[in-house]
Write a protein that holds these residues in place. Structure first.
Motif, PDB file in Angstrom:
ATOM      1  N   ASN A  64     -13.239 -35.068  30.871  1.00 21.47           N
ATOM      2  CA  ASN A  64     -14.637 -35.210  31.277  1.00 21.47           C
ATOM      3  C   ASN A  64     -15.481 -34.261  30.431  1.00 21.47           C
ATOM      4  OD1 ASN A  64     -14.471 -32.580  32.510  1.00 21.47           O
ATOM      5  ND2 ASN A  64     -13.610 -33.547  34.344  1.00 21.47           N
ATOM      6  N   ASP A  65     -16.783 -34.258  30.671  1.00 18.84           N
ATOM      7  CA  ASP A  65     -17.691 -33.446  29.849  1.00 18.84           C
ATOM      8  C   ASP A  65     -17.397 -31.957  29.983  1.00 18.84           C
ATOM      9  OD1 ASP A  65     -18.930 -35.716  28.981  1.00 18.84           O
ATOM     10  OD2 ASP A  65     -20.592 -35.605  30.408  1.00 18.84           O
ATOM     11  N   PHE A  66     -17.068 -31.514  31.201  1.00 25.45           N
ATOM     12  CA  PHE A  66     -16.792 -30.088  31.392  1.00 25.45           C
ATOM     13  C   PHE A  66     -15.555 -29.670  30.613  1.00 25.45           C
ATOM     14  CE2 PHE A  66     -14.756 -26.530  33.539  1.00 25.45           C
ATOM     15  CZ  PHE A  66     -15.807 -25.649  33.664  1.00 25.45           C
ATOM     16  N   TRP A  67     -14.477 -30.456  30.722  1.00 23.64           N
ATOM     17  CA  TRP A  67     -13.248 -30.151  29.983  1.00 23.64           C
ATOM     18  C   TRP A  67     -13.510 -30.164  28.482  1.00 23.64           C
ATOM     19  CZ3 TRP A  67      -7.709 -30.543  31.598  1.00 23.64           C
ATOM     20  CH2 TRP A  67      -7.567 -30.368  32.987  1.00 23.64           C
ATOM     21  N   ARG A  68     -14.363 -31.111  28.061  1.00 18.57           N
ATOM     22  CA  ARG A  68     -14.644 -31.219  26.623  1.00 18.57           C
ATOM     23  C   ARG A  68     -15.297 -29.944  26.110  1.00 18.57           C
ATOM     24  NH1 ARG A  68     -17.672 -35.206  26.908  1.00 18.57           N
ATOM     25  NH2 ARG A  68     -16.022 -36.757  26.685  1.00 18.57           N
ATOM     26  N   GLU A  69     -16.278 -29.453  26.832  1.00 20.38           N
ATOM     27  CA  GLU A  69     -16.970 -28.250  26.408  1.00 20.38           C
ATOM     28  C   GLU A  69     -16.054 -27.029  26.435  1.00 20.38           C
ATOM     29  OE1 GLU A  69     -19.967 -28.041  25.005  1.00 20.38           O
ATOM     30  OE2 GLU A  69     -19.817 -30.228  25.080  1.00 20.38           O
ATOM     31  N   MET A  70     -15.205 -26.927  27.452  1.00 22.69           N
ATOM     32  CA  MET A  70     -14.286 -25.803  27.542  1.00 22.69           C
ATOM     33  C   MET A  70     -13.253 -25.845  26.418  1.00 22.69           C
ATOM     34  SD  MET A  70     -15.057 -23.793  30.106  1.00 22.69           S
ATOM     35  CE  MET A  70     -13.534 -22.931  30.504  1.00 22.69           C
ATOM     36  N   ALA A  71     -12.720 -27.047  26.144  1.00 23.27           N
ATOM     37  CA  ALA A  71     -11.656 -27.190  25.144  1.00 23.27           C
ATOM     38  C   ALA A  71     -12.179 -27.027  23.721  1.00 23.27           C
ATOM     39  CB  ALA A  71     -10.964 -28.543  25.291  1.00 23.27           C
ATOM     40  N   LYS A  72     -13.492 -27.087  23.533  1.00 28.22           N
ATOM     41  CA  LYS A  72     -14.076 -26.905  22.203  1.00 28.22           C
ATOM     42  C   LYS A  72     -14.435 -25.448  21.936  1.00 28.22           C
ATOM     43  CE  LYS A  72     -17.312 -29.755  20.940  1.00 28.22           C
ATOM     44  NZ  LYS A  72     -18.530 -30.597  21.020  1.00 28.22           N
ATOM     45  N   ASP A  73     -14.121 -24.570  22.880  1.00 25.79           N
ATOM     46  CA  ASP A  73     -14.497 -23.167  22.738  1.00 25.79           C
ATOM     47  C   ASP A  73     -13.967 -22.589  21.419  1.00 25.79           C
ATOM     48  OD1 ASP A  73     -13.862 -20.089  23.244  1.00 25.79           O
ATOM     49  OD2 ASP A  73     -15.516 -20.682  24.555  1.00 25.79           O
ATOM     50  N   GLU A  74     -14.810 -21.879  20.696  1.00 24.11           N
ATOM     51  CA  GLU A  74     -14.455 -21.347  19.386  1.00 24.11           C
ATOM     52  C   GLU A  74     -13.324 -20.323  19.450  1.00 24.11           C
ATOM     53  OE1 GLU A  74     -16.110 -21.749  15.762  1.00 24.11           O
ATOM     54  OE2 GLU A  74     -15.429 -23.420  16.971  1.00 24.11           O
ATOM     55  N   LEU A  75     -13.266 -19.546  20.523  1.00 27.22           N
ATOM     56  CA  LEU A  75     -12.204 -18.547  20.632  1.00 27.22           C
ATOM     57  C   LEU A  75     -10.828 -19.201  20.699  1.00 27.22           C
ATOM     58  CD1 LEU A  75     -13.714 -15.881  23.066  1.00 27.22           C
ATOM     59  CD2 LEU A  75     -13.318 -15.663  20.606  1.00 27.22           C
ATOM     60  N   LEU A  76     -10.747 -20.342  21.389  1.00 28.43           N
ATOM     61  CA  LEU A  76      -9.472 -21.057  21.476  1.00 28.43           C
ATOM     62  C   LEU A  76      -9.016 -21.522  20.090  1.00 28.43           C
ATOM     63  CD1 LEU A  76     -10.060 -23.270  24.660  1.00 28.43           C
ATOM     64  CD2 LEU A  76      -8.624 -21.223  24.480  1.00 28.43           C
ATOM     65  N   PRO A  97     -24.009 -19.830  10.000  1.00 24.96           N
ATOM     66  CA  PRO A  97     -24.496 -20.903  10.885  1.00 24.96           C
ATOM     67  C   PRO A  97     -23.733 -22.207  10.629  1.00 24.96           C
ATOM     68  CG  PRO A  97     -26.325 -19.740   9.872  1.00 24.96           C
ATOM     69  CD  PRO A  97     -25.082 -19.253   9.179  1.00 24.96           C
ATOM     70  N   GLY A  98     -23.343 -22.870  11.714  1.00 26.92           N
ATOM     71  CA  GLY A  98     -22.658 -24.154  11.580  1.00 26.92           C
ATOM     72  C   GLY A  98     -21.163 -24.063  11.372  1.00 26.92           C
ATOM     73  N   PHE A  99     -20.631 -22.834  11.236  1.00 28.69           N
ATOM     74  CA  PHE A  99     -19.186 -22.691  11.039  1.00 28.69           C
ATOM     75  C   PHE A  99     -18.464 -23.070  12.326  1.00 28.69           C
ATOM     76  CE2 PHE A  99     -15.191 -20.429  11.236  1.00 28.69           C
ATOM     77  CZ  PHE A  99     -14.656 -20.613   9.978  1.00 28.69           C
ATOM     78  N   SER A 100     -17.361 -23.797  12.200  1.00 26.73           N
ATOM     79  CA  SER A 100     -16.592 -24.234  13.365  1.00 26.73           C
ATOM     80  C   SER A 100     -15.112 -24.031  13.117  1.00 26.73           C
ATOM     81  CB  SER A 100     -16.851 -25.720  13.654  1.00 26.73           C
ATOM     82  OG  SER A 100     -15.918 -26.225  14.591  1.00 26.73           O
ATOM     83  N   PHE A 101     -14.452 -23.251  13.986  1.00 24.69           N
ATOM     84  CA  PHE A 101     -13.019 -23.052  13.863  1.00 24.69           C
ATOM     85  C   PHE A 101     -12.253 -24.331  14.187  1.00 24.69           C
ATOM     86  CE2 PHE A 101     -13.684 -18.416  13.839  1.00 24.69           C
ATOM     87  CZ  PHE A 101     -12.735 -18.056  12.899  1.00 24.69           C
ATOM     88  N   MET A 102     -12.800 -25.156  15.078  1.00 24.32           N
ATOM     89  CA  MET A 102     -12.127 -26.409  15.378  1.00 24.32           C
ATOM     90  C   MET A 102     -12.106 -27.317  14.152  1.00 24.32           C
ATOM     91  SD  MET A 102     -12.713 -29.157  18.481  1.00 24.32           S
ATOM     92  CE  MET A 102     -14.116 -30.009  17.752  1.00 24.32           C
TER      93      MET A 102
END
Length: 287
Positions: A64-76, A97-102
């Motif tokens: 769901n949307d909540f899981w999506r936002e949590m699972a996209k966390d940069e620290l993870l 700016p715009g850098f993404s670890f995922m």
């Protein structure tokens, strides 16, 4: 929380008294098969997600949307990147700016898979995207800090890139290591060239120099270390090959080393023999 968790972990949920069950947080309700991250404290939800691998995190985004936002966390994703590839030049851009670890993880994964099919194409993929720099130091550090690369591709690539090989050897540390253990570690990372005598000589020269740099008081010269390395490799083949029926004895090995170099006394030669006899081949599955 501790008592509630102990109650929740019981195999028979029906044995939990109703009064106790009413005190359980909703995400620990025994009647709920899959706890919902949205009902957990954020710190606990992140702790749960931090135990997932990349595939599982991607699947979590589909819940769901909540899981999506949590699972996209940069620290993870930063943790996954650094645990899989210890160093790449792109890490230094993490504050841009715009850098993404995922996104970086996906590119590193694609570059690694490409490398394992063709090392030259894989390195080109990574350098063109600025993930690593097109320099011997950057490429060597990338290879040195990950175990995801196919070792045969690494070997064939380094055979053509002598400058990168030199940088890679310089990253190894053999301080206070027993010679056969250091050589075994060297070949586990660099990989033995098999029966290519010229390439083997090049590798042993590099190893010997690095071993002396790490152990300046070892009492051995570069030539002496090379001789001992050759002796250890021959002994490894002799003791581990099923085709050799009459195995070299400890006395024979000590005598052979004594004739080859004056730098190793009989006691050292005996310890070298014992190491190979007990721990096995210097370069297993490569000769």
């Amino acid at each position: 929380m501790g008592q509630a968790m102990r109650l929740y972990m019981r195999s028979d949920a029906g044995s939990i008294p109703m009064r106790a069950r009413r005190r359980l947080p909703s995400f620990l309700d025994p009647g709920q098969k899959f706890p919902d991250l949205a009902e957990m404290p954020p710190e606990l939800a992140m702790m749960v997600l931090s135990n997932l691998n990349p595939t599982e995190l991607c699947l979590a985004m589909c819940v769901n949307d909540f899981w999506r936002e949590m699972a996209k966390d940069e620290l993870l994703w930063q943790g996954l990147c650094r645990a899989t590839w210890g160093w790449v030049a792109a890490y230094e851009r993490k504050d841009e700016p715009g850098f993404s670890f995922m996104e970086l993880f996906m590119q590193l994964d694609e570059g690694t898979l490409t490398f394992n099919g063709d090392a030259d194409v894989g390195i080109e993929y990574l350098t063109k995207r600025g993930i690593i720099e097109d320099t011997p130091v950057s490429i060597a550090r990338f290879i040195h800090t990950t175990n995801r690369l196919d070792r045969w591709q690494v070997r064939n690539y380094l055979a053509k890139k002598h400058d990168i090989l030199e940088e890679l050897v310089s990253l190894e540390t053999y301080a206070n290591k027993f010679l056969p253990n250091a050589l075994r570690g060297f070949f586990s990372n660099i990989q033995s060239p098999g029966h290519n005598t010229q390439q083997l000589q090049t590798l042993l020269d590099m190893f010997a120099q690095r071993f002396i740099n790490c152990n300046p008081n070892c009492g051995l010269t570069k030539d002496g270390i090379c001789i001992l390395c050759y002796s250890l490799i021959l002994l490894s083949v002799d003791l581990t090959s099923p085709h050799v029926k009459n195995k070299m004895s400890k006395r024979e090995f000590i005598r052979n080393v004594r004739h080859a170099t004056q730098e190793a006394n009989d006691e050292l030669s005996g310890h070298l023999y014992d190491n190979i006899y007990l721990l096995g081949h210097i370069a297993p599955e490569r000769w």
